[in-house]
Design a protein around this motif. Sequence first.
Motif, short mmCIF file in Angstrom:
data_model
loop_
_atom_site.label_atom_id
_atom_site.label_comp_id
_atom_site.label_asym_id
_atom_site.label_seq_id
_atom_site.Cartn_x
_atom_site.Cartn_y
_atom_site.Cartn_z
N HIS A 108 -0.41 -1.81 -6.35
CA HIS A 108 -1.60 -2.51 -6.83
C HIS A 108 -2.00 -3.67 -5.93
N LEU A 109 -1.13 -4.67 -5.80
CA LEU A 109 -1.50 -5.85 -5.03
C LEU A 109 -1.67 -5.55 -3.55
N LEU A 110 -0.65 -4.99 -2.92
CA LEU A 110 -0.74 -4.74 -1.48
C LEU A 110 -1.77 -3.66 -1.17
N ASP A 111 -1.89 -2.68 -2.05
CA ASP A 111 -2.90 -1.64 -1.86
C ASP A 111 -4.30 -2.26 -1.86
N SER A 112 -4.54 -3.19 -2.79
CA SER A 112 -5.84 -3.86 -2.85
C SER A 112 -6.00 -4.83 -1.68
N LEU A 113 -4.94 -5.51 -1.32
CA LEU A 113 -5.01 -6.47 -0.21
C LEU A 113 -5.34 -5.78 1.11
N ALA A 114 -4.95 -4.51 1.26
CA ALA A 114 -5.25 -3.79 2.50
C ALA A 114 -6.74 -3.66 2.74
N ALA A 115 -7.54 -3.74 1.66
CA ALA A 115 -8.99 -3.63 1.80
C ALA A 115 -9.67 -4.96 2.08
N VAL A 116 -8.92 -6.06 2.01
CA VAL A 116 -9.52 -7.39 2.19
C VAL A 116 -10.03 -7.63 3.61
N PRO A 117 -9.25 -7.34 4.66
CA PRO A 117 -9.80 -7.55 6.02
C PRO A 117 -11.09 -6.78 6.28
N PRO A 118 -11.20 -5.48 5.91
CA PRO A 118 -12.48 -4.79 6.07
C PRO A 118 -13.59 -5.42 5.24
N LEU A 119 -13.26 -5.86 4.03
CA LEU A 119 -14.26 -6.51 3.19
C LEU A 119 -14.76 -7.79 3.83
N ARG A 120 -13.88 -8.58 4.37
CA ARG A 120 -14.28 -9.84 5.02
C ARG A 120 -15.18 -9.57 6.21
N ARG A 121 -14.90 -8.52 6.96
CA ARG A 121 -15.75 -8.18 8.10
C ARG A 121 -17.15 -7.78 7.63
N VAL A 141 0.44 -4.63 -24.20
CA VAL A 141 -0.40 -4.44 -25.38
C VAL A 141 -1.59 -3.53 -25.11
N TYR A 142 -2.22 -3.71 -23.94
CA TYR A 142 -3.48 -3.02 -23.68
C TYR A 142 -3.38 -1.84 -22.73
N ASN A 143 -2.19 -1.56 -22.20
CA ASN A 143 -2.01 -0.39 -21.33
C ASN A 143 -3.05 -0.35 -20.20
N LEU A 144 -3.08 -1.42 -19.41
CA LEU A 144 -4.06 -1.53 -18.32
C LEU A 144 -3.71 -0.64 -17.14
N THR A 145 -2.43 -0.35 -16.97
CA THR A 145 -1.99 0.48 -15.85
C THR A 145 -0.73 1.23 -16.25
N ALA A 146 -0.56 2.44 -15.69
CA ALA A 146 0.64 3.22 -15.98
C ALA A 146 1.84 2.72 -15.19
N VAL A 147 1.59 1.94 -14.15
CA VAL A 147 2.67 1.37 -13.34
C VAL A 147 3.19 0.12 -14.02
N ARG A 148 4.50 0.08 -14.28
CA ARG A 148 5.05 -1.04 -15.04
C ARG A 148 6.15 -1.79 -14.30
N ASP A 149 6.78 -1.18 -13.32
CA ASP A 149 7.82 -1.85 -12.55
C ASP A 149 7.19 -2.90 -11.64
N PRO A 150 7.66 -4.17 -11.70
CA PRO A 150 7.04 -5.24 -10.89
C PRO A 150 6.98 -4.94 -9.40
N GLN A 151 8.05 -4.38 -8.84
CA GLN A 151 8.05 -4.07 -7.41
C GLN A 151 7.03 -2.99 -7.08
N GLU A 152 6.93 -2.00 -7.96
CA GLU A 152 5.97 -0.92 -7.73
C GLU A 152 4.54 -1.44 -7.91
N MET A 153 4.35 -2.34 -8.88
CA MET A 153 3.03 -2.94 -9.08
C MET A 153 2.62 -3.75 -7.86
N LEU A 154 3.58 -4.42 -7.25
CA LEU A 154 3.30 -5.20 -6.05
C LEU A 154 2.78 -4.31 -4.93
N THR A 155 3.47 -3.19 -4.71
CA THR A 155 3.11 -2.29 -3.63
C THR A 155 1.85 -1.48 -3.94
#
Length: 232
Positions: A58-71, A42-56
């Motif tokens: 969006h989610l994993l891309d963001s998760l890669a920054a978590v260890p540096p953030l925690r440090r 409805v709101y077109n939040l992202t151009a990526v729509r395939d669940p597997q591609e969104m996982l890689t």
Amino acid sequence: MSAVALQGALTEGAQALGLGLTSGQVTQLLEFLALLQKWNKVYNLTAVRDPQEMLTHHLLDSLAAVPPLRRQLALVPAGIDANPALPPRLLDVGSGGGLPGVVFAICCPGLDVNCVDTVAKKAAFIQQAAVTLRLPNLHGIHARVENLAGPYDLVSCRAFASLPDFTAWSGSAMAPHAVWLAMKGKRPDDEIAALSPDVQVFHVEPLAVPGLDAERCIVWMRRTDGAAPSVA
């Protein structure tokens, strides 16, 4: 891609990043992915729509920054500049569909995450995500970042704007000790060279995103007149 396959890929990717996520956090991340897919129709939040591609992408891309953030969070001072009775505060600028802000809120429950966007429907999505995912530390803000006073201990962005614009627009929201966390693709040497003299890049940290064959990095910055801690 089935729900079981998505969970397996997410768990495997998180392990590759060295993230000790709980089963509850994995569930929240998958619920966030489902919520993003639902609202995206409805709101077109992202151009990526395939669940597997969104996982890689969006989610994993963001998760890669978590260890540096925690440090970096381990280095946030308490006392003079910060109230030790309050959790550290992060401002995610131009958060859009909540990336990386929602992921940060899930993986760092002791961090107060504020996602600001100029588009009302995107801020509303963040608010809905906070309720649906049971994240009391997540907040959606509909505003221009230039109008926010803060103070915030960390200010982040992902594919938001050039480094000179990002730091100029968000500077007033930063606490004296605060640092900027800018997620980028290839090292942005031209943007770094164009930064204001009062902004110092103290570390460019390469990121490896599981399942993504592309360059990623975090550009860490602080004011030259500040004494922010360094993750380098």
